[in-house]
Design a protein around this motif. Sequence first.
Motif, PDB file in Angstrom:
ATOM      1  N   ARG A 164       0.728  -1.829   0.246  1.00  0.00           N
ATOM      2  CA  ARG A 164       0.419  -0.062   0.298  1.00  0.00           C
ATOM      3  C   ARG A 164       0.822   0.901  -0.143  1.00  0.00           C
ATOM      4  N   SER A 165       2.181   1.395   0.447  1.00  0.00           N
ATOM      5  CA  SER A 165       2.746   2.804   1.114  1.00  0.00           C
ATOM      6  C   SER A 165       3.716   2.898  -0.320  1.00  0.00           C
ATOM      7  N   LYS A 168       1.259   4.273  -2.931  1.00  0.00           N
ATOM      8  CA  LYS A 168       0.598   5.375  -3.111  1.00  0.00           C
ATOM      9  C   LYS A 168       2.033   6.402  -2.793  1.00  0.00           C
ATOM     10  N   PHE A 207      -2.612   5.284  11.755  1.00  0.00           N
ATOM     11  CA  PHE A 207      -2.880   5.880  10.316  1.00  0.00           C
ATOM     12  C   PHE A 207      -1.087   6.706  10.484  1.00  0.00           C
ATOM     13  N   SER A 210       0.950   4.076   8.185  1.00  0.00           N
ATOM     14  CA  SER A 210       0.379   2.787   6.972  1.00  0.00           C
ATOM     15  C   SER A 210      -0.103   4.358   6.050  1.00  0.00           C
ATOM     16  N   GLU A 211       0.045   5.583   6.479  1.00  0.00           N
ATOM     17  CA  GLU A 211       0.330   6.747   5.969  1.00  0.00           C
ATOM     18  C   GLU A 211       0.747   8.273   6.011  1.00  0.00           C
ATOM     19  N   ILE A 246      -4.321  13.970   3.825  1.00  0.00           N
ATOM     20  CA  ILE A 246      -4.664  12.601   4.476  1.00  0.00           C
ATOM     21  C   ILE A 246      -4.581  13.280   5.850  1.00  0.00           C
TER      22      ILE A 246
END
Length: 797
Positions: A164-165, A168, A207, A210-211, A246
């Motif tokens: 996912r990272s 992105k 959060f 991951s973000e 985000i």
Amino acid sequence: MASVERKTEKLKAFYCGYGQKRQTSAEIVTEARHSLRTLRTQRPFTPREEQRQLFGGSARGRSECLQHLLHQKPRLPLSPGEACSGDGKGVPKPPAERTVTRGLGGARSRLARSRSLPVVASETQHTKTDDIKDVEPNLIPPPQQWNAESFNRQSMHEEKSPERSSQKLTHIPNKHRTARPSSADVCVSSDATRGRVDTTESDESIFWTSEVLPVLQMFESVPSGETVSKETVEHLCNACTVLHDILSEKGMLGKRFKKRTQVLRALFRLIDLRSDQLNLTLTKVILALRVSGNNLLNICKLVFKISRNSRNDFLFQDNSLLGSLVSLIRSEDLGSTGEAALYLTGALKLLSGNNSLARLLLAKDFISVSLQLLQRPIQTPDLETFPNNHSTSAERDRHAITGHVLVQVTAALRNLADLSESRPSFLSSGVFPTLCAVMDCYRDDQDVCLNIARIFSKLSSYTECCYALAETVSCYRLFLDLLCKHGVKQALVVRLMFTLGNLAAKSNNARLRVYEEEHSIYILLELFQRYLRVPGFQHEEEDEDVLRKLIRVLANLSIHPAVGTALAANPLCVQLLLKVMEVRSVEESAEVVLNASATISNLSYYQSENSVVRAQHTHVSELLLRILSSSNMEAVLEATRAFGNLSQMEEVQGFMITNKAHRFIVALLDSKNPDVCLSACGVLTNLSTDPENRRAINQEGAVPKLIDCLRDFGPRDWILAAQACQTLWNCTEDGQVECVDELLEILTLYSDQKALQWPYSEHLKAHQEACWELEFLPVAERLKKRMSRYAEVSEAD
């Protein structure tokens, strides 16, 4: 030049005194065209500054004290080697070497250069949200060496959610993501986190991992202090936007986010890449995280530095940062440091010089926001706002900084005043009373007063704004006080005079208010004497412009009967006006002489026994005759208007005939300008009341020229046609008439309403018909009867 006497059929010359009561609106129009009129002039010109600076070429820009004040904090641009703590003292530099652990996939040690970005305490020292909210970024060790190629093929090493990272960060699109709502247009305030998602510490940790952390790791992989490619800058800008979005989604903008310090640390170190585009994107995110103190100051300095280069204007146009900057003016954080406000408002001032950006600022409600900022110093009149001999040095410095900020804000408003679409905002926001109040509080500050005077001079050129300013009662006394206080400051004086002239041109109430202010006429005449130079003195253009605007004020004030009567009886006023006409020629000072002649013309309208103009009619007539023989038709028109009033006096009539002035007047009937012909007809009407004068006029061929005027201008200008008929009536009193048949044919045609063509506009048609029926037709019918009788006698002979 008076109206027709409609209740009598007695045949007599068309002349009656000005004391008669006017009966119709059409007659009032006629009266105004014959005698009193307002003057126009060009607005003072302010050239654009070649270099973008805080204060341009003003005294502030040359002040050593101010230079020390502005440079005692970090210089622009924001350098990684400079920093200040919250109390303004220097921050000790960290050790030359430092071991830092980065990333999640493993520890990496590196040497750190000593840096001097704003300091914060270690993250481990703060565990509560309340403790973290006021913490600012710490010194950040530089990452390992890195190049653009390795950036393009980098992969993120994470312990959690690697796919996912990686997806992105390595595939951030060139354009900002639109799937998430953005709050980039506003700085986050205390209530900006409403509706945020409540998260547990575990949720926040997930959060973060991951973000947020992948974005920060990507930031840290970029080597600071080196030039990076355009592609890298675009990638970093997109990543900043993603980070902003985000954080906004999770309600973690502002000071709520526990790991805010790490985010700010990563953002601040990217400033060292020295990319203006990237720095503005960083600024948007940093401001959304609500930095304060010296960090806010440094960000405002950074924005100011970027705004100084006009080639960067497009960056602000494509960036939503403008909204954040405008909103920042409202925040309390800005009020805690005057210098931050100075650099922020200075940047907005520079940007407002670009019309496209000025329109964006207008759309961001900049005028209303500026109004709030302007109201702060005038709503708290304490020692800090109004220092005196008992004030401390700090209080005086604060007052000075406030003045510096006001210079920037008022200069930005001055730029926005150029936009036609800005006028509703100036009218609806109560700007005029506030600007007057600021001008009053800072009347010793020439720069503040000059900027506001420029705003007024621009806006008062438009009718709605002029009427709004005229209703601002405080402006009259204020303007006069400033003229008295700063009389040698030409740039300020000329704009205040221009504004007063506009007010007096539009509003009869404004004319009376200016006159009724204590010592108002004395102040104006004192300035008149100061700027009226003696012959042989080289006139500076600035002084000449003051003189133009000042005399125009007197001319427009004199429209009001009470003011005009008083000025006509004021020996100094009349003396100065005549002095202008004596020492200035039309060739070297056309507008000054023209305005002086127009003012004399207006004053000559009043027939009071104390009138100095009429008492000195011989000298006045000599000066008017000199102007009448010039080649400048505007000046000739003003002299003719003045003679139109003065020629009611027998002494002036004799002077004109003796000095052959009537020849010039008759020649003016050939003009293609209807105003010139109207004024000439008025003078000839007065002169022709005397039989001797009438013969002299007819010898110059006045009758055929009058018939030509009637034929050429009649259907378009019934007031002029009526005046021509009055003059023809007087000139044909003795029965010797040329072109009787031609005149009778024209009168017959023009007396038939059905045979005439009227304007399509109902409003114009109504006005034309009123002038035709009330002004022209009565005179034309009487003249037609006389011409018919003359024609019958001629046929009988």
